[in-house]
Design a protein around this motif. Structure first.
Motif, PDB file in Angstrom:
ATOM      1  N   ALA A  16       0.853  -1.187   0.000  1.00 26.07           N
ATOM      2  CA  ALA A  16       0.000   0.000   0.000  1.00 26.07           C
ATOM      3  C   ALA A  16       0.886   1.234   0.000  1.00 26.07           C
ATOM      4  N   GLU A  17       0.432   2.271  -0.666  1.00 22.20           N
ATOM      5  CA  GLU A  17       1.194   3.510  -0.755  1.00 22.20           C
ATOM      6  C   GLU A  17       0.254   4.685  -0.540  1.00 22.20           C
ATOM      7  N   ASN A  18       0.727   5.667   0.204  1.00 23.92           N
ATOM      8  CA  ASN A  18      -0.043   6.882   0.441  1.00 23.92           C
ATOM      9  C   ASN A  18       0.480   7.940  -0.525  1.00 23.92           C
ATOM     10  N   GLN A  49      -3.904  -6.678  -0.384  1.00 24.37           N
ATOM     11  CA  GLN A  49      -4.995  -5.864   0.123  1.00 24.37           C
ATOM     12  C   GLN A  49      -4.459  -4.940   1.207  1.00 24.37           C
ATOM     13  N   GLY A  50      -5.095  -3.818   1.391  1.00 18.83           N
ATOM     14  CA  GLY A  50      -4.697  -2.875   2.432  1.00 18.83           C
ATOM     15  C   GLY A  50      -4.656  -1.470   1.881  1.00 18.83           C
ATOM     16  N   SER A  51      -4.975  -0.514   2.750  1.00 20.62           N
ATOM     17  CA  SER A  51      -4.999   0.883   2.360  1.00 20.62           C
ATOM     18  C   SER A  51      -4.537   1.744   3.518  1.00 20.62           C
ATOM     19  N   ILE A  52      -3.698   2.725   3.224  1.00 23.05           N
ATOM     20  CA  ILE A  52      -3.261   3.678   4.248  1.00 23.05           C
ATOM     21  C   ILE A  52      -3.569   5.105   3.800  1.00 23.05           C
ATOM     22  N   ALA A  53      -4.577   5.266   2.956  1.00 24.93           N
ATOM     23  CA  ALA A  53      -4.898   6.591   2.421  1.00 24.93           C
ATOM     24  C   ALA A  53      -5.304   7.572   3.511  1.00 24.93           C
ATOM     25  N   GLU A  54      -6.100   7.143   4.498  1.00 21.89           N
ATOM     26  CA  GLU A  54      -6.536   8.041   5.557  1.00 21.89           C
ATOM     27  C   GLU A  54      -5.777   7.788   6.858  1.00 21.89           C
ATOM     28  N   ALA A  55      -4.720   7.014   6.822  1.00 24.30           N
ATOM     29  CA  ALA A  55      -4.033   6.608   8.048  1.00 24.30           C
ATOM     30  C   ALA A  55      -3.085   7.690   8.549  1.00 24.30           C
ATOM     31  N   LEU A  66      -0.260   2.989  14.665  1.00 24.36           N
ATOM     32  CA  LEU A  66      -0.799   3.289  13.340  1.00 24.36           C
ATOM     33  C   LEU A  66      -2.323   3.240  13.443  1.00 24.36           C
ATOM     34  N   VAL A  67      -2.964   4.366  13.161  1.00 21.16           N
ATOM     35  CA  VAL A  67      -4.408   4.495  13.364  1.00 21.16           C
ATOM     36  C   VAL A  67      -5.083   4.660  12.003  1.00 21.16           C
ATOM     37  N   ASN A  68      -6.235   4.031  11.854  1.00 26.16           N
ATOM     38  CA  ASN A  68      -7.110   4.185  10.693  1.00 26.16           C
ATOM     39  C   ASN A  68      -6.564   3.546   9.420  1.00 26.16           C
ATOM     40  N   ALA A  69      -5.602   2.651   9.534  1.00 24.91           N
ATOM     41  CA  ALA A  69      -5.138   1.893   8.377  1.00 24.91           C
ATOM     42  C   ALA A  69      -6.097   0.734   8.153  1.00 24.91           C
ATOM     43  N   ASN A  70      -6.497   0.525   6.925  1.00 23.73           N
ATOM     44  CA  ASN A  70      -7.490  -0.500   6.624  1.00 23.73           C
ATOM     45  C   ASN A  70      -6.819  -1.724   6.017  1.00 23.73           C
TER      46      ASN A  70
END
Length: 160
Positions: A16-18, A49-55, A66-70
């Motif tokens: 995942a990349e922000n 799978q995984g997203s750190i867009a709003e993390a 690490l908060v709000n990582a999906n």
């Protein structure tokens, strides 16, 4: 005897990349951190799978979380599946935690995850950065610079 540090920070598999982080923040300092994961989380990350867009990351009780990582639930995980947006502990040395926590407290900076990847030893890592938020005019300047570089590259390609 300590293990030799050969390829430190080599990203073998990007998960995942922000991408907006470099647009939204001035990146000051970047650190590689380990991440404490459950078994089904690792399997879900290996599937891509995984997203750190709003993390974001926060310092709490001398630890960085690490908060709000999906990380979505693993498809074949049964009742042992994990919670997708739970806070995850980041593994750093104490002096790195103190340095980053001090910068967040003093200078009003933010801890932003840039990417999650697996290194050459198969360990999940998070690239964590100290960032200072950009104002609207800074973002416009970044967009102008990006457009100019794109146009310059196009002109250079056309001229050979």
């Amino acid at each position: 005897m300590a293990r030799p540090k050969g390829n430190v920070g080599v990203k073998v598999k990007m998960v995942a990349e922000n991408r907006r982080a470099k647009f939204e923040y001035f990146i000051e300092d970047v650190v590689e951190a380990g991440i404490a994961l459950a078994g089904t989380e690792v399997k879900a990350l290996r599937d891509g799978q995984g997203s750190i867009a709003e993390a974001y990351a926060e310092v709490k009780d001398g630890q960085i979380w690490l908060v709000n990582a999906n990380i979505p639930e693993f498809s074949h995980g049964n009742r042992f599946n994990h919670e997708p947006k739970r806070p995850r502990k980041l593994l750093l040395h104490e002096r790195e935690i103190n340095k980053m926590g001090g910068a967040v407290a003093r200078a009003g900076m933010t801890l932003v995850p840039l990417s999650i990847y697996f290194n050459d030893r198969g360990r999940a890592k998070v690239e964590l950065a100290l960032g200072r938020g950009k104002n609207l005019h800074d973002k416009r300047e970044t967009m102008k610079e990006r457009d100019w570089k794109r146009d310059a590259a196009r002109i250079m390609r056309e001229r050979g």
